[in-house]
Each structure stands twice: as structure tokens, then as C-alpha cells.
Design a protein around this motif. Sequence first.
Motif, PDB file in Angstrom:
ATOM      1  N   ILE A 198      -6.219  40.407  81.508  1.00 13.77           N
ATOM      2  CA  ILE A 198      -5.833  39.132  80.905  1.00 13.77           C
ATOM      3  C   ILE A 198      -5.149  38.221  81.914  1.00 13.77           C
ATOM      4  CG2 ILE A 198      -3.579  39.900  80.022  1.00 13.77           C
ATOM      5  CD1 ILE A 198      -4.257  38.192  77.488  1.00 13.77           C
ATOM      6  N   GLU A 199      -4.412  38.807  82.846  1.00 15.39           N
ATOM      7  CA  GLU A 199      -3.780  38.005  83.894  1.00 15.39           C
ATOM      8  C   GLU A 199      -4.824  37.448  84.851  1.00 15.39           C
ATOM      9  OE1 GLU A 199      -0.767  40.375  85.754  1.00 15.39           O
ATOM     10  OE2 GLU A 199       0.189  40.891  83.837  1.00 15.39           O
ATOM     11  N   MET A 200      -5.843  38.246  85.135  1.00 11.54           N
ATOM     12  CA  MET A 200      -6.915  37.790  86.020  1.00 11.54           C
ATOM     13  C   MET A 200      -7.696  36.648  85.372  1.00 11.54           C
ATOM     14  SD  MET A 200      -8.058  41.640  87.178  1.00 11.54           S
ATOM     15  CE  MET A 200      -9.277  41.211  88.431  1.00 11.54           C
ATOM     16  N   LEU A 201      -7.934  36.750  84.065  1.00 10.63           N
ATOM     17  CA  LEU A 201      -8.614  35.667  83.355  1.00 10.63           C
ATOM     18  C   LEU A 201      -7.724  34.415  83.293  1.00 10.63           C
ATOM     19  CD1 LEU A 201     -10.217  37.616  80.362  1.00 10.63           C
ATOM     20  CD2 LEU A 201     -11.464  36.431  82.185  1.00 10.63           C
ATOM     21  N   ALA A 202      -6.423  34.642  83.121  1.00 10.57           N
ATOM     22  CA  ALA A 202      -5.501  33.516  83.006  1.00 10.57           C
ATOM     23  C   ALA A 202      -5.425  32.713  84.301  1.00 10.57           C
ATOM     24  CB  ALA A 202      -4.112  34.016  82.617  1.00 10.57           C
ATOM     25  N   GLY A 238     -11.185  27.348  76.874  1.00 14.31           N
ATOM     26  CA  GLY A 238     -11.905  26.498  77.806  1.00 14.31           C
ATOM     27  C   GLY A 238     -12.387  27.202  79.063  1.00 14.31           C
ATOM     28  N   VAL A 239     -11.954  28.433  79.290  1.00 14.83           N
ATOM     29  CA  VAL A 239     -12.409  29.169  80.485  1.00 14.83           C
ATOM     30  C   VAL A 239     -13.895  29.493  80.338  1.00 14.83           C
ATOM     31  CG1 VAL A 239     -12.192  31.322  81.789  1.00 14.83           C
ATOM     32  CG2 VAL A 239     -10.141  30.125  80.994  1.00 14.83           C
ATOM     33  N   ASP A 240     -14.660  29.251  81.385  1.00 18.07           N
ATOM     34  CA  ASP A 240     -16.097  29.507  81.362  1.00 18.07           C
ATOM     35  C   ASP A 240     -16.374  31.012  81.364  1.00 18.07           C
ATOM     36  OD1 ASP A 240     -18.785  27.831  81.882  1.00 18.07           O
ATOM     37  OD2 ASP A 240     -18.940  29.770  82.907  1.00 18.07           O
ATOM     38  N   VAL A 241     -17.450  31.414  80.673  1.00 15.82           N
ATOM     39  CA  VAL A 241     -17.776  32.845  80.592  1.00 15.82           C
ATOM     40  C   VAL A 241     -18.107  33.448  81.951  1.00 15.82           C
ATOM     41  CG1 VAL A 241     -18.551  32.812  78.195  1.00 15.82           C
ATOM     42  CG2 VAL A 241     -20.175  32.290  80.032  1.00 15.82           C
ATOM     43  N   SER A 242     -18.433  32.611  82.926  1.00 16.29           N
ATOM     44  CA  SER A 242     -18.699  33.135  84.282  1.00 16.29           C
ATOM     45  C   SER A 242     -17.470  33.834  84.858  1.00 16.29           C
ATOM     46  CB  SER A 242     -19.129  31.999  85.209  1.00 16.29           C
ATOM     47  OG  SER A 242     -18.088  31.036  85.345  1.00 16.29           O
ATOM     48  N   HIS A 292     -18.176  57.728  77.215  1.00 14.77           N
ATOM     49  CA  HIS A 292     -18.938  57.907  75.966  1.00 14.77           C
ATOM     50  C   HIS A 292     -18.579  56.911  74.870  1.00 14.77           C
ATOM     51  CE1 HIS A 292     -18.818  61.781  78.137  1.00 14.77           C
ATOM     52  NE2 HIS A 292     -20.040  61.925  77.694  1.00 14.77           N
ATOM     53  N   PHE A 293     -17.295  56.539  74.756  1.00 12.49           N
ATOM     54  CA  PHE A 293     -16.845  55.645  73.692  1.00 12.49           C
ATOM     55  C   PHE A 293     -15.988  54.537  74.293  1.00 12.49           C
ATOM     56  CE2 PHE A 293     -17.022  59.967  71.897  1.00 12.49           C
ATOM     57  CZ  PHE A 293     -17.922  59.788  70.857  1.00 12.49           C
ATOM     58  N   SER A 294     -15.985  53.388  73.625  1.00 15.05           N
ATOM     59  CA  SER A 294     -15.151  52.285  74.094  1.00 15.05           C
ATOM     60  C   SER A 294     -14.748  51.417  72.912  1.00 15.05           C
ATOM     61  CB  SER A 294     -15.914  51.442  75.119  1.00 15.05           C
ATOM     62  OG  SER A 294     -15.131  50.349  75.557  1.00 15.05           O
ATOM     63  N   ARG A 295     -13.475  51.027  72.873  1.00 11.78           N
ATOM     64  CA  ARG A 295     -12.993  50.123  71.835  1.00 11.78           C
ATOM     65  C   ARG A 295     -11.951  49.180  72.435  1.00 11.78           C
ATOM     66  NH1 ARG A 295     -11.636  52.441  66.063  1.00 11.78           N
ATOM     67  NH2 ARG A 295     -13.849  52.922  66.352  1.00 11.78           N
ATOM     68  N   ALA A 296     -12.137  47.889  72.203  1.00 11.00           N
ATOM     69  CA  ALA A 296     -11.211  46.877  72.711  1.00 11.00           C
ATOM     70  C   ALA A 296     -11.348  45.623  71.861  1.00 11.00           C
ATOM     71  CB  ALA A 296     -11.505  46.583  74.185  1.00 11.00           C
ATOM     72  N   ASN A 297     -10.626  44.580  72.219  1.00 10.94           N
ATOM     73  CA  ASN A 297     -10.693  43.311  71.519  1.00 10.94           C
ATOM     74  C   ASN A 297     -11.846  42.464  72.059  1.00 10.94           C
ATOM     75  OD1 ASN A 297      -8.141  43.596  69.949  1.00 10.94           O
ATOM     76  ND2 ASN A 297      -7.258  43.671  72.002  1.00 10.94           N
ATOM     77  N   GLU A 298     -12.419  41.664  71.194  1.00  3.86           N
ATOM     78  CA  GLU A 298     -13.523  40.799  71.626  1.00  3.86           C
ATOM     79  C   GLU A 298     -13.053  39.345  71.660  1.00  3.86           C
ATOM     80  OE1 GLU A 298     -18.035  39.383  70.314  1.00  3.86           O
ATOM     81  OE2 GLU A 298     -17.002  40.989  69.192  1.00  3.86           O
ATOM     82  N   LEU A 299     -13.203  38.722  72.815  1.00  5.44           N
ATOM     83  CA  LEU A 299     -12.861  37.312  72.938  1.00  5.44           C
ATOM     84  C   LEU A 299     -13.994  36.454  72.388  1.00  5.44           C
ATOM     85  CD1 LEU A 299     -11.330  37.258  76.547  1.00  5.44           C
ATOM     86  CD2 LEU A 299     -10.094  37.046  74.380  1.00  5.44           C
ATOM     87  N   GLU A 300     -13.630  35.456  71.604  1.00  3.97           N
ATOM     88  CA  GLU A 300     -14.650  34.581  71.025  1.00  3.97           C
ATOM     89  C   GLU A 300     -15.178  33.618  72.086  1.00  3.97           C
ATOM     90  OE1 GLU A 300     -14.961  32.315  66.840  1.00  3.97           O
ATOM     91  OE2 GLU A 300     -13.465  31.435  68.205  1.00  3.97           O
ATOM     92  N   VAL A 301     -16.488  33.449  72.107  1.00  2.16           N
ATOM     93  CA  VAL A 301     -17.147  32.553  73.051  1.00  2.16           C
ATOM     94  C   VAL A 301     -18.041  31.600  72.263  1.00  2.16           C
ATOM     95  CG1 VAL A 301     -18.725  32.368  75.007  1.00  2.16           C
ATOM     96  CG2 VAL A 301     -17.132  34.305  74.873  1.00  2.16           C
ATOM     97  N   LYS A 305     -18.004  28.946  76.554  1.00  2.17           N
ATOM     98  CA  LYS A 305     -16.577  28.804  76.858  1.00  2.17           C
ATOM     99  C   LYS A 305     -15.745  29.686  75.931  1.00  2.17           C
ATOM    100  CE  LYS A 305     -17.210  25.186  79.669  1.00  2.17           C
ATOM    101  NZ  LYS A 305     -16.877  25.185  81.118  1.00  2.17           N
ATOM    102  N   LEU A 306     -14.625  30.162  76.427  1.00  2.00           N
ATOM    103  CA  LEU A 306     -13.693  30.899  75.575  1.00  2.00           C
ATOM    104  C   LEU A 306     -12.995  29.918  74.642  1.00  2.00           C
ATOM    105  CD1 LEU A 306     -11.964  33.443  78.008  1.00  2.00           C
ATOM    106  CD2 LEU A 306     -14.122  33.633  76.801  1.00  2.00           C
ATOM    107  N   THR A 307     -12.845  30.334  73.387  1.00  2.00           N
ATOM    108  CA  THR A 307     -12.209  29.453  72.400  1.00  2.00           C
ATOM    109  C   THR A 307     -10.704  29.656  72.315  1.00  2.00           C
ATOM    110  OG1 THR A 307     -12.439  31.049  70.582  1.00  2.00           O
ATOM    111  CG2 THR A 307     -14.307  29.552  71.012  1.00  2.00           C
ATOM    112  N   GLY A 308     -10.223  30.746  72.910  1.00  2.00           N
ATOM    113  CA  GLY A 308      -8.799  31.070  72.776  1.00  2.00           C
ATOM    114  C   GLY A 308      -8.511  31.912  71.556  1.00  2.00           C
TER     115      GLY A 308
END
Length: 409
Positions: A198-202, A238-242, A292-301, A305-308
Amino acid sequence: MDGDMHGERRPDTLLLTLTGKDRPGVSSAIFATLARAGVEVLDIEQIVLRRRLVLGVLVTAPRDWKKLRAAVEQTAAELGMAVEVERGSGDNRARRGGRSHVTVIGTPLKASAMAAIVGRIADCGANIDRIVRMARYPVTAIDLHVSGVDPEALRGILATEAATQGVDIAVQPANLLRRSMRLIVMDVDSTLIQGEVIEMLAEHAGYGNEVAEVTEAAMRGELDFEESLRSRVKLLEGVDVSAFDEVYDAIVLAPGARTLVRVLRRLGYRFALVSGGFTQITDRLAEDLGIHFSRANELEVVDGKLTGNIVGEVVDRAGKARALREFAAELGLTEAATIAIGDGANDLDMLNAAGLGIAYNAKPLVRDAADTSVNVPYLDAIMYLLGISREEIEAADLEAGVVTPAPPV
């Protein structure tokens, strides 16, 4: 008459302790000598330190036990080794109840630390039955087989000593779970990987410092996790999905992460990632590592663009524990057969739910609450807690064609 020609009572058993330079044929020569006497073998222990052999063999005593003693001494002399023959009565004593594996990890592991640790074990009336080295590089790891004290009580006693001596100490009951197939559930940020996604995205939104301060407070347990997460995610609007690709390419795994997963997968272990981070990153990590398994939060796009905002429920402290239980149930495993690894306050419920909760380079609040803590910067050091040695890891990798760096001479 049960005795020798001088009337001395014949012992029931003989303990032979052979010491000297190790070389091929030592054990075969000794057992050939014992075979000619027709004795039974009751117990054997052998160690080699810097090519120095210590071999202990407990056997039944023949009627002419002095003749066997002379034969063993002659064999030892021919091998250029020393031997001690001790008379006794009865078999080797059985280990007492309250059996534990105590794993000590240090960088370095000083003699003063070992003196303090074994002193505390002795103080509580326990006995060290066996000591085995698990690794010598890049950390020193030693496994002590302890009996005579409840593992939970011993864990509390040694936790204080670990903090005083600056080493890691894990106490686990000596039972079959340590050898069984298990599920390992790992946190991602600052555990499987170095740093916080999250810090890297920020950084892409220009809020790196602000988000880092909130993240640190949340991991210390000073803020409500969900509330703090939603407020940080709002700053990503507003962050681009790239940015996902750029962040993923910049991720650095914890040292030993690939080794941990690679080796334990070969042994039948299953892995899961449970993160308060984001599926756009964790799903790719799971695929890359063979998780084998993964669970996390999904950011809305929306429109690239990220919606926040976050889609669906937040994977918070309770959600992590729930995910562990669900993954275990899917595999047909009990919670006791799970291992959880994490570093933050939002990992506490997951660590407590697992059969073995490991605080990995964690905040003080988490270290104090977990079953054990590992504070060396090598994720694969966790395998030493499972009874897997560095030599076994390297041998398995060699068979698979994986070359590991050689330790310093």
C-alpha cells in the motif's frame, strides 16, 4: 554361580563409548567385534564434530564380559581410537513425560546464551536428552530434545531468556504433528515480501509518507485496521492500474521465501497467503510461488483507474483467522495442523488460531502474544522449527538441480 572366576558379579549391560577421528569402517569394526560375542544391542547414539566421532553403544553383557571388554579395547586400538567400557544394570532409562523440542537460533549463537538457556532448563527440573545442530549458516540453529517439564511452562520460562540473550527460542511439544503434512498460512507485507504494497502504491499518488505513518500505527495495534485501511485506500483514488505492474516488479521477497515454499511443497505441505493487502498483487505472488490458496482485499478499478474503494468485505484481523480455518477445513485438516506466520497486530487472531503461531520480525505486541518468534531475516529458518536441517534442505535442492550458495569456510 552368576559371576566371573574372581567372584565379581556380572553386570547386566555394558556401555561402550568410542572416541577418535572419524573414518569409514569404524562402526562396522566395532559391531563385528560385538557380533562375535553374541550380545544384543539396546541403544546407539553417534555424533561427528569436525570429523571427531563419539559413538555410544549399550549392549547386553555376556557371561565373560571381561573378554568382550578386552576385544573391544583391542579393536579400538587398531582403529587408533579411545574406548571406555562402563558396567551397569538394566536398559537405558526411558525419557520422562513432558517432552519438547527446543529450537535455538542465533546470529551468532554465543556460549553465554547457551549456558543461560540450558541453565534455565535445568532449573525447572528438566533434562536434555539429545542435542542436534540444524544449521550453521547463515544462522546457527540447535535443536534440544527436552523431557521432564510441561512444554507450555517451558515456553514461558525460555521466552524471557530469549529476549535477554538476543536469540530466538521455539518450544514445541514432541508429537507427531511436527512430522505431518500441514498448512502454512502466511501474511504478505513485511513477511513474505519486504515492505508494504500500500505504501508503494501510495507513492504513485504522492502520499507515500502519510500512508507509511498510518500503516505503522495500524501494525502496532494503535488504530482500527479496517478504518485505517479504508482511509489509506481513499488516497489511492485516480492511480492508474499500470501501477500494479510497476509495484509488482519492484517487490523483493523475504530472503529464503522461495526456498521455504519449494522445499516444503515437495514434502506435501500446503500454503496460503492471507493478507490485508490487495488481490491484484497477492494473486500474482501466489501464482509465481506455487501457493495453493490466497485471500486479500480487492481494490476497485473503473476505467483503468483506482476509485479509492474496496470491493466487498475487508480482510481484517478476524477475517485472517476465518480464512485460516476455511482453508484448513477444505484440506481436511484441524487447526492444530496449521502454522501461521505474521508480523502485525492484524495477524494476532490468525496466529492464535493456528497450531503454531510464529511472529516473524514482528512488532513487540505480536511477539509477546505468539507461540514463538523468529527475528532473523531469513524466512526459511522456520524449517528448523519443523525438524528440517540445512543439510537436508541443500541435499533436496541439489537433487532438484537447484544450486544454493556455499557457506563460508
